[in-house]
Design a protein around this motif. Structure first.
Motif, PDB file in Angstrom:
ATOM      1  N   UNK A 190       0.852  -1.185   0.000  1.00  0.00           N
ATOM      2  CA  UNK A 190       0.000   0.000   0.000  1.00  0.00           C
ATOM      3  C   UNK A 190       0.895   1.244   0.000  1.00  0.00           C
ATOM      4  N   UNK A 191       0.531   2.210  -0.824  1.00  0.00           N
ATOM      5  CA  UNK A 191       1.337   3.438  -0.925  1.00  0.00           C
ATOM      6  C   UNK A 191       0.738   4.600  -0.145  1.00  0.00           C
ATOM      7  N   UNK A 192      -0.513   4.472   0.284  1.00  0.00           N
ATOM      8  CA  UNK A 192      -1.136   5.563   1.004  1.00  0.00           C
ATOM      9  C   UNK A 192      -2.418   5.138   1.673  1.00  0.00           C
ATOM     10  N   UNK A 193      -2.903   6.008   2.542  1.00  0.00           N
ATOM     11  CA  UNK A 193      -4.170   5.756   3.216  1.00  0.00           C
ATOM     12  C   UNK A 193      -4.909   7.068   3.403  1.00  0.00           C
ATOM     13  N   UNK A 194      -6.214   6.955   3.579  1.00  0.00           N
ATOM     14  CA  UNK A 194      -7.051   8.136   3.797  1.00  0.00           C
ATOM     15  C   UNK A 194      -8.273   7.698   4.591  1.00  0.00           C
ATOM     16  N   UNK A 195      -9.164   8.650   4.865  1.00  0.00           N
ATOM     17  CA  UNK A 195     -10.315   8.306   5.692  1.00  0.00           C
ATOM     18  C   UNK A 195     -11.465   9.279   5.455  1.00  0.00           C
ATOM     19  N   UNK A 196     -12.558   9.000   6.086  1.00  0.00           N
ATOM     20  CA  UNK A 196     -13.749   9.842   6.029  1.00  0.00           C
ATOM     21  C   UNK A 196     -13.445  11.197   6.672  1.00  0.00           C
ATOM     22  N   UNK A 197     -14.013  12.265   6.115  1.00  0.00           N
ATOM     23  CA  UNK A 197     -13.740  13.625   6.596  1.00  0.00           C
ATOM     24  C   UNK A 197     -15.060  14.358   6.820  1.00  0.00           C
ATOM     25  N   UNK A 198     -15.153  15.009   7.961  1.00  0.00           N
ATOM     26  CA  UNK A 198     -16.357  15.796   8.267  1.00  0.00           C
ATOM     27  C   UNK A 198     -16.239  17.188   7.664  1.00  0.00           C
ATOM     28  N   UNK A 199     -17.336  17.677   7.093  1.00  0.00           N
ATOM     29  CA  UNK A 199     -17.396  19.042   6.564  1.00  0.00           C
ATOM     30  C   UNK A 199     -17.956  19.970   7.628  1.00  0.00           C
ATOM     31  N   UNK A 200     -17.306  21.104   7.830  1.00  0.00           N
ATOM     32  CA  UNK A 200     -17.808  22.101   8.760  1.00  0.00           C
ATOM     33  C   UNK A 200     -17.946  23.417   8.018  1.00  0.00           C
ATOM     34  N   UNK A 201     -19.178  23.853   7.817  1.00  0.00           N
ATOM     35  CA  UNK A 201     -19.440  25.070   7.046  1.00  0.00           C
ATOM     36  C   UNK A 201     -19.482  26.276   7.965  1.00  0.00           C
ATOM     37  N   UNK A 202     -18.696  27.284   7.602  1.00  0.00           N
ATOM     38  CA  UNK A 202     -18.698  28.536   8.349  1.00  0.00           C
ATOM     39  C   UNK A 202     -19.937  29.353   7.990  1.00  0.00           C
ATOM     40  N   UNK A 203     -20.332  30.220   8.915  1.00  0.00           N
ATOM     41  CA  UNK A 203     -21.434  31.170   8.673  1.00  0.00           C
ATOM     42  C   UNK A 203     -22.740  30.466   8.340  1.00  0.00           C
ATOM     43  N   UNK A 204     -22.959  29.300   8.970  1.00  0.00           N
ATOM     44  CA  UNK A 204     -24.241  28.610   8.823  1.00  0.00           C
ATOM     45  C   UNK A 204     -24.800  28.305  10.213  1.00  0.00           C
ATOM     46  N   UNK A 205     -25.251  29.323  10.934  1.00  0.00           N
ATOM     47  CA  UNK A 205     -25.763  29.089  12.290  1.00  0.00           C
ATOM     48  C   UNK A 205     -27.015  28.218  12.255  1.00  0.00           C
ATOM     49  N   UNK A 230     -27.229  25.107  11.571  1.00  0.00           N
ATOM     50  CA  UNK A 230     -27.121  23.950  10.691  1.00  0.00           C
ATOM     51  C   UNK A 230     -26.289  22.884  11.409  1.00  0.00           C
ATOM     52  N   UNK A 231     -26.968  21.986  12.140  1.00  0.00           N
ATOM     53  CA  UNK A 231     -26.286  21.009  12.962  1.00  0.00           C
ATOM     54  C   UNK A 231     -26.161  19.645  12.282  1.00  0.00           C
ATOM     55  N   UNK A 232     -26.733  19.497  11.120  1.00  0.00           N
ATOM     56  CA  UNK A 232     -26.641  18.225  10.410  1.00  0.00           C
ATOM     57  C   UNK A 232     -25.236  18.071   9.842  1.00  0.00           C
ATOM     58  N   UNK A 233     -24.568  16.997  10.226  1.00  0.00           N
ATOM     59  CA  UNK A 233     -23.204  16.786   9.789  1.00  0.00           C
ATOM     60  C   UNK A 233     -23.161  16.241   8.367  1.00  0.00           C
ATOM     61  N   UNK A 234     -22.151  16.715   7.613  1.00  0.00           N
ATOM     62  CA  UNK A 234     -21.927  16.231   6.255  1.00  0.00           C
ATOM     63  C   UNK A 234     -20.487  15.733   6.147  1.00  0.00           C
TER      64      UNK A 234
END
Length: 690
Positions: free
Chosen positions: A119-134, A136-140
């Motif tokens: 294996x040459x690399x690894x990665x994973x799931x990433x959470x999105x956090x949107x600025x200036x969206x008061x 909005x608690x649903x995680x993406x």
């Protein structure tokens, strides 16, 4: 911590991340690992206090390396310098406004790579956090759905072609077995796709492991590069698409076509959005240009899917017309090509509007539509058997060529240093002559000139050329008025004549239909005793075969003109003019025009005599600003020195409806930088223009 050679280096790029940088550094330095690692913070000359924060942290942490750029360079040197510093076995990334959420992230990823050398690399799931969206608690998340029949996919194991074709990885999740201690490939840039490039360069060396666990946060805000891609893909690709395509072209060359099909999908993604945005904004000339420039990407796709096109034809026996939207649509549906084109735009589903460009241009008068303004003008000159055509001293060279073909004599009249010709020359005109007036940058001829021409209407014809004007806000006073929708609106084609009797003009049906008409007129002229020798006859006969674009304006252009409202576009052009005048009034060609009652297509300025016009054009081009000098020809006759000087200094700045207030402010700033010697090229004459 053990201060031996680190096994892994974390590269953190930052610029003006003062509100976020401590959280980012803390999330990296608090990693619980069984191996030594270092954090390399690369600051691109921040101005908001980021530098001071990092310096204090560097004093407390021996494994924090701080690299600073002396000047901001939009990330290019900052990123490359950071990568050049890395000598570790592994590399990870965390932008200065992102952060990691698991203290075991590095340990988990590095341990897997150590235990699995294929294996040459690894990665994973990433959470999105949107600025200036008061609120909005649903995680993406950025993630890959691993629920598949294939056991390999369920285990999160991917090969290079899958990594290239699917962009479901994010930079803050990367850990690579670093293989570029001696430098990256020569084509590598800190472009918008540098993260995808690194993934691809490592994926070809081994498999990629994906952990279906969110271990980092990708902070999204309006300052981020990819923000626009989420908000409006069309605008994003219109702005960045050519760089995107060039990047993948170089990637395809580097891999010698190994992943051509996957890379082609990435290129076509950009092309689809670029063309779609052009169609939505009515700029079909740009759409045509985009496809022409990238024909090598488009045509193979069409050939590969020929059977699909055939199936669509069989499924829809009504024979859907598929033709390029910029092509002449005078053909019937049965004659129109079906392969390799587009479904005909359903422009007629949009209702016509009373304030349309067409209704304002024609004002209920006769109109004749040709493919180009030149074809329309030549047809009218031929039809009216003009004896002598009076031209402004600055005029299109193509018109002169056609006048020679028609054996039509011409004379020029001076336009003055302000492109404001006086009426004095009209006293020299004779019955059978025609005078061509021109609306430079959209500005109509002066009232004095118009009144003088109106007074000579009994014997002298008047052609009002508005081909560079969207709207002059003056009535149709001339015998014939000429418009060019393709030049001022970007529709596919068109040259429109408005005036009494134009409906009877011969409209060519093919490319060379005007050639025999010109030949006929040449023979008429040569039969007159005053005409010259046999050699002249032979030369004129040769010129008469010169092809001129013929045919009528396409149905698509005509349909669009009845649906585009004129006055909203006119208002935007005038607003843009006022912004440029406010900032550049010292240099404007028309200082009396603080506001305009016509619709400008450009803002003309006189460049300082000490700075060559070419210097302005080059400096603006480097900033992505397409400006132009005067594109018309100059008749070199005596007493016209002011026109000659005008052409050497006159610069047209864009201010039409395609631009907004921000564009005008940016343009003004760049012009003033050039004048004051603060542009990228410095002072004029201090370096050779490349």
């Amino acid at each position: 911590m053990d201060k031996t050679q680190p096994l892994l280096s974390i590269v953190m790029l930052t610029y003006n991340h003062a509100p976020y940088i401590e959280q980012a550094m803390e999330s990296c330095l608090s990693q619980e690992t069984s191996f030594p690692f270092e954090l390399i913070v690369c600051d691109d000359a921040s101005t908001d206090g980021t530098t001071e924060i990092v310096e204090k942290w560097a004093e407390k942490h021996d494994n924090l390396v701080f690299l600073q750029q002396p000047l901001n360079n939009h990330g290019i040197n900052n990123f490359m310098d950071g990568l050049g510093y890395v000598r570790s076995k592994y590399i990870a990334f965390c932008e200065g406004d992102d952060y990691w959420t698991s203290p075991h992230k590095l340990e988990k990823q590095v341990r897997y790579l150590e235990e699995n050398p294929d294996f040459s690399g690894s990665c994973h799931k990433v959470e999105l956090k949107f600025e200036n969206r008061p609120g909005d608690e649903k995680k993406q998340y950025i993630y890959k759905d691993c629920s598949a029949d294939d056991e390999r996919i369920r285990q999160g194991i991917f090969y290079a072609d899958e990594a290239i074709a699917n962009y479901y990885f994010q930079t803050s999740s990367y850990v690579f077995r670093w293989r570029f201690r001696d430098g990256l490939p020569h084509w590598f840039r800190k472009w918008m796709l540098y993260d995808h490039a690194l993934m691809m360069l490592h994926a070809v060396e081994g498999k990629i492991k994906y952990f279906d666990e969110a271990m980092s946060v990708w902070r999204r805000n309006e300052t981020g590069y990819s923000w626009l891609q989420n908000v409006d893909k069309g605008v994003f690709f219109q702005k960045e698409g050519f760089g995107w395509i060039k990047f993948y072209q170089e990637m395809d060359d580097f891999f010698a076509g190994r992943f051509h099909l996957q890379i082609r999908e990435r290129v076509l993604l950009a092309l689809r959005n670029m063309v779609s945005n052009c169609l939505e904004t009515g700029d079909l000339v740009a759409a045509k240009r985009i496809i022409e420039l990238n024909e090598n990407w488009c045509l193979p796709l069409i050939k590969d899917n020929r059977s699909l096109f055939d199936a669509v034809q069989q499924a829809f026996p009504e024979q859907i017309t598929r033709i390029p939207p910029w092509a002449s649509q005078s053909k019937t549906a049965a004659e129109a090509p079906t392969l390799g084109g587009f479904k005909a735009l359903d422009i007629e589903s949009i209702p016509e509007c009373p304030d349309s460009v067409w209704s304002q241009w024609t004002q209920g008068q006769e109109a004749a539509c040709f493919t180009t303004p030149l074809a329309a003008l030549v047809a009218w000159i031929y039809h009216r058997r003009v004896r002598m055509l009076w031209l402004p001293a600055i005029f299109p060279q193509a018109l002169l060529n056609e006048l020679n073909c028609l054996s039509t004599k011409y004379r020029t009249y001076p336009v003055g240093a302000r492109l404001s010709p006086g009426p004095e020359f009209i006293a020299q005109t004779q019955p059978g002559d025609a005078v061509l007036t021109y609306s430079w940058a959209g500005r109509p001829p002066s009232p004095e000139l118009r009144n003088a021409l109106m007074a000579r209407r009994s014997g002298v014809l008047w052609i009002d050329d508005r081909s560079s004007a969207l709207w002059t806000d003056t009535p149709h006073e001339a015998d014939v008025t000429l418009y060019s929708p393709s030049d001022v609106l970007g529709v596919p084609d068109g040259g429109i004549l408005v005036g009494a009797g134009v409906a009877s003009l011969p409209i060519p049906s093919g490319k060379n239909t005007l050639a025999p008409l010109r030949s006929q007129l040449v023979l008429e002229r040569l039969e007159q005793p005053a005409v010259g020798s046999d050699q002249l006859i032979q030369e004129q006969a040769l010129h008469a075969q010169h092809p001129l674009p013929g045919g009528s304006m396409s149905r698509l252009s005509a349909a669009m003109l009845t649906r585009i409202p004129l006055h909203p576009l006119a208002k935007r052009c005038r607003d843009n003019w006022q912004i440029l005048y406010k900032n550049l009034s010292k240099y404007t060609l028309w200082p009396e025009c603080a506001t305009v009652d016509f619709t400008p297509s450009a803002f003309p300025i006189l460049t300082p005599p000490s700075i060559p016009l070419a210097f302005f054009l080059t400096a603006l081009q480097r900033k992505g600003i397409v400006s132009q000098g005067f594109q018309l020809s100059f008749k070199n006759e005596g007493g016209l020195g002011e026109q000659r000087e005008l052409l050497q200094r006159l610069l047209y700045l864009p201010c039409d409806h395609r631009y907004n207030e921000c564009d005008m402010e940016y343009l003004s700033t760049e012009i003033l930088k050039i004048i004051h010697g603060k542009s990228d090229l410095g002072l004029s004459g201090t370096r050779r223009l490349l």
